[in-house]
Design a protein around this motif. Sequence first.
Motif, PDB file in Angstrom:
ATOM      1  N   GLU A 296       7.245   7.612   0.479  1.00  0.00           N
ATOM      2  CA  GLU A 296       7.668   8.710  -0.404  1.00  0.00           C
ATOM      3  C   GLU A 296       7.019   8.627  -1.770  1.00  0.00           C
ATOM      4  OE1 GLU A 296       9.996   8.103   2.932  1.00  0.00           O
ATOM      5  OE2 GLU A 296       9.892   6.673   1.263  1.00  0.00           O
ATOM      6  N   GLY A 297       6.207   7.590  -2.017  1.00  0.00           N
ATOM      7  CA  GLY A 297       5.482   7.473  -3.271  1.00  0.00           C
ATOM      8  C   GLY A 297       6.175   6.658  -4.342  1.00  0.00           C
ATOM      9  N   VAL A 298       7.238   5.895  -3.993  1.00  0.00           N
ATOM     10  CA  VAL A 298       7.942   5.069  -4.972  1.00  0.00           C
ATOM     11  C   VAL A 298       7.197   3.748  -5.142  1.00  0.00           C
ATOM     12  CG1 VAL A 298      10.102   3.889  -5.534  1.00  0.00           C
ATOM     13  CG2 VAL A 298      10.149   6.091  -4.336  1.00  0.00           C
ATOM     14  N   GLY A 299       6.944   3.368  -6.381  1.00  0.00           N
ATOM     15  CA  GLY A 299       6.221   2.141  -6.668  1.00  0.00           C
ATOM     16  C   GLY A 299       7.072   0.901  -6.438  1.00  0.00           C
ATOM     17  N   ASN A 300       6.445  -0.158  -5.979  1.00  0.00           N
ATOM     18  CA  ASN A 300       7.143  -1.424  -5.749  1.00  0.00           C
ATOM     19  C   ASN A 300       6.259  -2.562  -6.226  1.00  0.00           C
ATOM     20  OD1 ASN A 300       7.724  -3.909  -3.758  1.00  0.00           O
ATOM     21  ND2 ASN A 300       9.601  -2.729  -4.045  1.00  0.00           N
TER      22      ASN A 300
ATOM     23  N   ASP B 151      11.721   2.403  -8.692  1.00  0.00           N
ATOM     24  CA  ASP B 151      10.341   2.073  -9.022  1.00  0.00           C
ATOM     25  C   ASP B 151      10.348   0.814  -9.879  1.00  0.00           C
ATOM     26  OD1 ASP B 151       7.752   1.900 -10.350  1.00  0.00           O
ATOM     27  OD2 ASP B 151       7.400   3.961  -9.710  1.00  0.00           O
ATOM     28  N   GLU B 152       9.900  -0.291  -9.296  1.00  0.00           N
ATOM     29  CA  GLU B 152      10.015  -1.572  -9.985  1.00  0.00           C
ATOM     30  C   GLU B 152       9.049  -1.704 -11.147  1.00  0.00           C
ATOM     31  OE1 GLU B 152      11.731  -3.864  -6.075  1.00  0.00           O
ATOM     32  OE2 GLU B 152       9.984  -4.698  -7.073  1.00  0.00           O
ATOM     33  N   PHE B 153       7.959  -0.980 -11.136  1.00  0.00           N
ATOM     34  CA  PHE B 153       7.082  -0.960 -12.306  1.00  0.00           C
ATOM     35  C   PHE B 153       7.883  -0.498 -13.521  1.00  0.00           C
ATOM     36  CE2 PHE B 153       3.693  -0.983  -9.181  1.00  0.00           C
ATOM     37  CZ  PHE B 153       2.624  -1.592  -9.823  1.00  0.00           C
ATOM     38  N   ASP B 154       8.596   0.618 -13.361  1.00  0.00           N
ATOM     39  CA  ASP B 154       9.359   1.183 -14.471  1.00  0.00           C
ATOM     40  C   ASP B 154      10.528   0.280 -14.864  1.00  0.00           C
ATOM     41  OD1 ASP B 154       7.651   3.354 -14.367  1.00  0.00           O
ATOM     42  OD2 ASP B 154       9.037   4.582 -13.174  1.00  0.00           O
ATOM     43  N   THR B 155      11.230  -0.253 -13.870  1.00  0.00           N
ATOM     44  CA  THR B 155      12.412  -1.067 -14.136  1.00  0.00           C
ATOM     45  C   THR B 155      12.050  -2.368 -14.841  1.00  0.00           C
ATOM     46  OG1 THR B 155      13.508  -0.144 -12.191  1.00  0.00           O
ATOM     47  CG2 THR B 155      14.392  -2.200 -13.078  1.00  0.00           C
ATOM     48  N   VAL B 156      10.967  -2.995 -14.418  1.00  0.00           N
ATOM     49  CA  VAL B 156      10.549  -4.268 -15.002  1.00  0.00           C
ATOM     50  C   VAL B 156       9.769  -4.059 -16.298  1.00  0.00           C
ATOM     51  CG1 VAL B 156       9.179  -6.358 -14.561  1.00  0.00           C
ATOM     52  CG2 VAL B 156      10.581  -5.395 -12.751  1.00  0.00           C
ATOM     53  N   GLY B 157       9.235  -2.864 -16.486  1.00  0.00           N
ATOM     54  CA  GLY B 157       8.467  -2.571 -17.693  1.00  0.00           C
ATOM     55  C   GLY B 157       7.010  -2.966 -17.587  1.00  0.00           C
TER      56      GLY B 157
ATOM     57  N   SER C 230      -5.826   2.310  -8.818  1.00  0.00           N
ATOM     58  CA  SER C 230      -6.775   1.507  -8.053  1.00  0.00           C
ATOM     59  C   SER C 230      -7.994   2.352  -7.723  1.00  0.00           C
ATOM     60  CB  SER C 230      -6.109   1.005  -6.765  1.00  0.00           C
ATOM     61  OG  SER C 230      -5.033   0.143  -7.051  1.00  0.00           O
ATOM     62  N   ALA C 231      -9.039   1.694  -7.269  1.00  0.00           N
ATOM     63  CA  ALA C 231     -10.287   2.404  -6.995  1.00  0.00           C
ATOM     64  C   ALA C 231     -10.330   3.001  -5.598  1.00  0.00           C
ATOM     65  CB  ALA C 231     -11.480   1.470  -7.195  1.00  0.00           C
ATOM     66  N   LEU C 232      -9.845   2.243  -4.583  1.00  0.00           N
ATOM     67  CA  LEU C 232     -10.020   2.676  -3.195  1.00  0.00           C
ATOM     68  C   LEU C 232      -8.717   2.781  -2.399  1.00  0.00           C
ATOM     69  CD1 LEU C 232     -13.239   0.683  -2.155  1.00  0.00           C
ATOM     70  CD2 LEU C 232     -13.064   3.033  -3.019  1.00  0.00           C
ATOM     71  N   VAL C 233      -7.596   2.356  -2.967  1.00  0.00           N
ATOM     72  CA  VAL C 233      -6.319   2.469  -2.263  1.00  0.00           C
ATOM     73  C   VAL C 233      -5.329   3.215  -3.155  1.00  0.00           C
ATOM     74  CG1 VAL C 233      -6.710   0.364  -0.934  1.00  0.00           C
ATOM     75  CG2 VAL C 233      -5.452   0.243  -3.106  1.00  0.00           C
ATOM     76  N   LYS C 234      -4.268   3.737  -2.546  1.00  0.00           N
ATOM     77  CA  LYS C 234      -3.296   4.529  -3.296  1.00  0.00           C
ATOM     78  C   LYS C 234      -2.359   3.699  -4.189  1.00  0.00           C
ATOM     79  CE  LYS C 234      -3.264   8.506  -0.173  1.00  0.00           C
ATOM     80  NZ  LYS C 234      -2.462   9.336   0.760  1.00  0.00           N
ATOM     81  N   PRO C 235      -1.892   2.524  -3.740  1.00  0.00           N
ATOM     82  CA  PRO C 235      -1.006   1.760  -4.631  1.00  0.00           C
ATOM     83  C   PRO C 235      -1.720   1.396  -5.929  1.00  0.00           C
ATOM     84  CG  PRO C 235      -0.874   0.906  -2.399  1.00  0.00           C
ATOM     85  CD  PRO C 235      -2.025   1.866  -2.427  1.00  0.00           C
ATOM     86  N   PRO C 236      -1.025   1.503  -7.060  1.00  0.00           N
ATOM     87  CA  PRO C 236      -1.656   1.136  -8.330  1.00  0.00           C
ATOM     88  C   PRO C 236      -1.735  -0.372  -8.480  1.00  0.00           C
ATOM     89  CG  PRO C 236       0.638   1.682  -8.693  1.00  0.00           C
ATOM     90  CD  PRO C 236       0.366   1.956  -7.243  1.00  0.00           C
ATOM     91  N   ARG C 237      -2.620  -0.829  -9.351  1.00  0.00           N
ATOM     92  CA  ARG C 237      -2.635  -2.229  -9.719  1.00  0.00           C
ATOM     93  C   ARG C 237      -1.854  -2.402 -11.017  1.00  0.00           C
ATOM     94  NH1 ARG C 237      -6.648  -2.992 -13.668  1.00  0.00           N
ATOM     95  NH2 ARG C 237      -8.227  -1.355 -13.770  1.00  0.00           N
ATOM     96  N   VAL C 238      -1.628  -3.643 -11.400  1.00  0.00           N
ATOM     97  CA  VAL C 238      -0.896  -3.950 -12.626  1.00  0.00           C
ATOM     98  C   VAL C 238      -1.852  -3.891 -13.814  1.00  0.00           C
ATOM     99  CG1 VAL C 238       0.329  -5.748 -13.899  1.00  0.00           C
ATOM    100  CG2 VAL C 238       0.827  -5.371 -11.469  1.00  0.00           C
TER     101      VAL C 238
END
Length: 236
Positions: A35-39, A107-113, A119-127
């Motif tokens: 669903e597009g939620v970050g983890n 979304d743990e990115f948002d919760t953890v801050g 990313s360049a070739l995949v959908k999940p973002p990097r840190v």
Amino acid sequence: MHIDANDLDAKSAYKLLIGTIIPRPIAWISTLSAEGVGNLAPVSFFTCVGRKPPRISVSLQPRADGATLKDSFVNIRDTGEFVTNMATLPQALSVHRSAVDFAPDVDEFDTVGVEKEPSALVKPPRVKGSPLALECRVFKIFSSPDGLGNIVWGDVVNFYVRDDLYINGRIDFGAIAPIGRLAAEYTVVNNTFVPPLDDDLLAQHAQKRMIRLDAEGEEYSPIDTGSWSSSGAVIE
């Protein structure tokens, strides 16, 4: 002392494994749900398994309840993509906080801050701020008979390397201060050497305990507290 592995339950065996296989590198894994939620979650059962193609392995246990699959694995299984970000000393608190078993819709990115970087070739973002990241696509998943323990082999399709760390095709790791796992605690890699070393120096270090960077006592371990679980998750 000899301890027969057949006499151990899973929790006891895990305690001995994480206390003997040290230090362990941390794969700070970023994923997206279907669903597009970050983890974001740290995994220390992590290593490389091949170089052509470059391939890595991460082992993902169930949540602290021992019965629910971790969001990281569900996302990897459902989308086939993930990123392993290098965890460094300035990020240690965020790494630790991201080990909490948050609900799947958080979304743990948002919760953890922690900031996201595309990313360049995949959908999940990097840190954002992580000096090194491996963008991966699933090659194969190995599951335990009960389906709760899972090993993921991922092919690295793109390496992100901070510009100043790339020198003649290699990584200047001396400028990174990576952190790893020692049982339920962390360690920072802040020295390097090539053998042989002076005998007096070897004797000096062989007789020393590790230096604690926090204010805890010499024999303290989070394993003896209520904040630790045998899933690797942090209990708030």
